[in-house]
Design a protein around this motif. Structure first.
Motif, PDB file in Angstrom:
ATOM      1  N   GLY A  81     -10.534 -30.008 -15.752  1.00  0.00           N
ATOM      2  CA  GLY A  81      -9.170 -29.536 -15.922  1.00  0.00           C
ATOM      3  C   GLY A  81      -8.526 -29.224 -14.585  1.00  0.00           C
ATOM      4  O   GLY A  81      -8.768 -29.894 -13.594  1.00  0.00           O
ATOM      5  N   ALA A  82      -7.707 -28.188 -14.541  1.00  0.00           N
ATOM      6  CA  ALA A  82      -6.999 -27.814 -13.317  1.00  0.00           C
ATOM      7  C   ALA A  82      -6.861 -26.312 -13.246  1.00  0.00           C
ATOM      8  O   ALA A  82      -6.615 -25.655 -14.265  1.00  0.00           O
ATOM      9  N   GLU A  83      -7.015 -25.765 -12.061  1.00  0.00           N
ATOM     10  CA  GLU A  83      -6.850 -24.327 -11.883  1.00  0.00           C
ATOM     11  C   GLU A  83      -6.168 -24.031 -10.557  1.00  0.00           C
ATOM     12  O   GLU A  83      -6.223 -24.820  -9.610  1.00  0.00           O
ATOM     13  N   VAL A  84      -5.514 -22.870 -10.517  1.00  0.00           N
ATOM     14  CA  VAL A  84      -4.853 -22.369  -9.314  1.00  0.00           C
ATOM     15  C   VAL A  84      -5.467 -21.016  -8.992  1.00  0.00           C
ATOM     16  O   VAL A  84      -5.602 -20.165  -9.877  1.00  0.00           O
ATOM     17  N   ALA A  85      -5.849 -20.816  -7.737  1.00  0.00           N
ATOM     18  CA  ALA A  85      -6.506 -19.579  -7.334  1.00  0.00           C
ATOM     19  C   ALA A  85      -5.556 -18.705  -6.533  1.00  0.00           C
ATOM     20  O   ALA A  85      -4.762 -19.201  -5.723  1.00  0.00           O
ATOM     21  N   PHE A  86      -5.647 -17.401  -6.757  1.00  0.00           N
ATOM     22  CA  PHE A  86      -4.878 -16.410  -6.009  1.00  0.00           C
ATOM     23  C   PHE A  86      -5.827 -15.720  -5.027  1.00  0.00           C
ATOM     24  O   PHE A  86      -6.873 -15.211  -5.427  1.00  0.00           O
ATOM     25  N   ALA A  87      -5.450 -15.705  -3.770  1.00  0.00           N
ATOM     26  CA  ALA A  87      -6.266 -15.068  -2.736  1.00  0.00           C
ATOM     27  C   ALA A  87      -5.376 -14.147  -1.911  1.00  0.00           C
ATOM     28  O   ALA A  87      -4.159 -14.337  -1.843  1.00  0.00           O
ATOM     29  N   GLY A  88      -5.984 -13.166  -1.276  1.00  0.00           N
ATOM     30  CA  GLY A  88      -5.200 -12.282  -0.431  1.00  0.00           C
ATOM     31  C   GLY A  88      -6.015 -11.106   0.048  1.00  0.00           C
ATOM     32  O   GLY A  88      -7.001 -10.718  -0.588  1.00  0.00           O
ATOM     33  N   ARG A  89      -5.582 -10.555   1.158  1.00  0.00           N
ATOM     34  CA  ARG A  89      -6.261  -9.392   1.687  1.00  0.00           C
ATOM     35  C   ARG A  89      -6.047  -8.204   0.759  1.00  0.00           C
ATOM     36  O   ARG A  89      -5.006  -8.080   0.108  1.00  0.00           O
ATOM     37  N   SER A  90      -7.032  -7.341   0.673  1.00  0.00           N
ATOM     38  CA  SER A  90      -6.892  -6.145  -0.147  1.00  0.00           C
ATOM     39  C   SER A  90      -5.618  -5.391   0.248  1.00  0.00           C
ATOM     40  O   SER A  90      -5.275  -5.297   1.419  1.00  0.00           O
ATOM     41  N   ASN A  91      -4.924  -4.890  -0.756  1.00  0.00           N
ATOM     42  CA  ASN A  91      -3.678  -4.134  -0.562  1.00  0.00           C
ATOM     43  C   ASN A  91      -2.458  -5.009  -0.321  1.00  0.00           C
ATOM     44  O   ASN A  91      -1.384  -4.500  -0.032  1.00  0.00           O
ATOM     45  N   ALA A  92      -2.606  -6.339  -0.448  1.00  0.00           N
ATOM     46  CA  ALA A  92      -1.460  -7.224  -0.232  1.00  0.00           C
ATOM     47  C   ALA A  92      -0.595  -7.358  -1.477  1.00  0.00           C
ATOM     48  O   ALA A  92       0.513  -7.890  -1.412  1.00  0.00           O
ATOM     49  N   GLY A  93      -1.103  -6.872  -2.630  1.00  0.00           N
ATOM     50  CA  GLY A  93      -0.318  -6.947  -3.860  1.00  0.00           C
ATOM     51  C   GLY A  93      -0.683  -8.137  -4.735  1.00  0.00           C
ATOM     52  O   GLY A  93       0.123  -8.570  -5.561  1.00  0.00           O
ATOM     53  N   LYS A  94      -1.899  -8.655  -4.584  1.00  0.00           N
ATOM     54  CA  LYS A  94      -2.321  -9.839  -5.344  1.00  0.00           C
ATOM     55  C   LYS A  94      -2.366  -9.576  -6.846  1.00  0.00           C
ATOM     56  O   LYS A  94      -1.823 -10.357  -7.632  1.00  0.00           O
ATOM     57  N   SER A  95      -3.034  -8.498  -7.253  1.00  0.00           N
ATOM     58  CA  SER A  95      -3.136  -8.198  -8.682  1.00  0.00           C
ATOM     59  C   SER A  95      -1.767  -7.957  -9.300  1.00  0.00           C
ATOM     60  O   SER A  95      -1.476  -8.421 -10.407  1.00  0.00           O
TER      61      SER A  95
END
Length: 210
Positions: free
Chosen positions: A32-46
Motif C-alpha cells: 500500500g502507501a503510507e506517509v510518515a510524520f517526523a520532527g524534533r520533540s516539542n516541535a508540535g508533531k502530535s
C-alpha cells in the motif's frame, strides 16, 4: 488500491490506531502507501497529526518531550492500505545517549527500508527550524530520493510578517533540495495550513506504489 480523482480527497478524520512497533521488522506488511510524520520533540508533531485528522488525541501529546519511542501506525478507516505513521520524536528527551542512538538507528532503517513510504512530513517549530536532527533527516531523505513536506508549526506564535519571513529563510536555506522539499506555515491552534497539508497527503497516498 484505487486511484483518487483530482477532485477527490481522503477523509483523514477516519484515521484510527493500528499498531505500535519498536522496530521496522514489527511494522505492518510493507504494501500500500503510507506517509510518515517526523520532527524534533516539542516541535508540535502530535498536535499537527491531531489537527489534520480532526481528532483530539489520535497522536498522544505529552508534557514529557521524547516520551514516544515507538513507530505508531494509523489506518484511514478500514483501508489499511493507506496509513499515517507517527515516528518517534527526538531532542529534549531525558534518556541515555545509548537509547537515543537506538531510536535513531530504527528511524534510519525505517526511512531507508520501507518500500510503501511515499513521503515524509517533517515538523519544525517555525521559531527554531532546521535543527541538527532536521538536517540529518533531510540527508536521509535525499539519499533515498524521498519527498519531504515541511510544516513550520506554531506559526501563530509569530506575527504574520515574521512568519512569512521565517518561511522564506527556510526556503532559501533548502534551495539545493527544492526538487525534493516543499514547505508551508502551519498552526494547530488556528487550524491554518490544514488544506494545503491535506492536499500534499492526498497526492502521496493517491496511488499504490509501483
Amino acid at each position: 488500491m484505487s486511484r483518487l480523482s483530482q477532485s477527490q480527497s481522503l477523509n483523514y478524520q477516519t484515521a484510527r490506531f493500528m499498531i505500535s512497533a519498536p522496530t521496522l521488522a514489527q511494522c505492518p506488511p510493507d504494501d500500500g502507501a503510507e506517509v510518515a510524520f517526523a520532527g524534533r520533540s516539542n516541535a508540535g508533531k502530535s498536535s499537527a497529526i491531531n489537527t489534520l485528522t480532526r481528532q483530539k488525541a489520535l497522536a498522544r501529546t505529552s508534557r514529557t518531550p521524547g516520551r514516544t519511542q515507538l513507530i505508531n501506525h494509523f489506518s484511514l478507516g478500514d483501508d489499511t492500505s493507506r496509513r499515517l505513521v507517527d515516528l518517534p520524536g527526538y531532542g529534549f528527551a531525558k534518556v541515555p545517549e545509548e537509547v537515543k542512538r537506538e531510536w535513531q538507528r530504527h528511524l534510519a532503517e525505517y526511512l531507508r527500508g520501507r518500500r510503501s513510504l511515499k513521503g515524509v512530513v517533517l515538523v519544525m517549530d517555525v521559531r527554531h527550524p532546521l535543527t541538527e536532527f532536521d538536517q540529518t533527516l533531510l540527508g536521509w531523505a535525499d539519499d533515498q530520493d524521498m519527498p519531504v513536506h515541511i510544516l513550520l508549526t506554531k506559526a501563530d506564535k509569530l506575527k504574520s510578517g515574521a512568519a512569512k519571513q521565517a518561511l522564506q529563510q527556510v526556503r532559501q536555506r533548502l534551495q539545493e533540495w527544492e526538487d525534493l522539499v516543499t514547505i508551508q506555515l502551519f498552526s494547530s491552534l488556528k487550524r491554518e495550513g490544514v488544506d494545503e497539508a491535506s492536499a500534499r497527503l492526498d497526492a502521496w497516498l493517491a496511488t499504490e506504489p509501483g
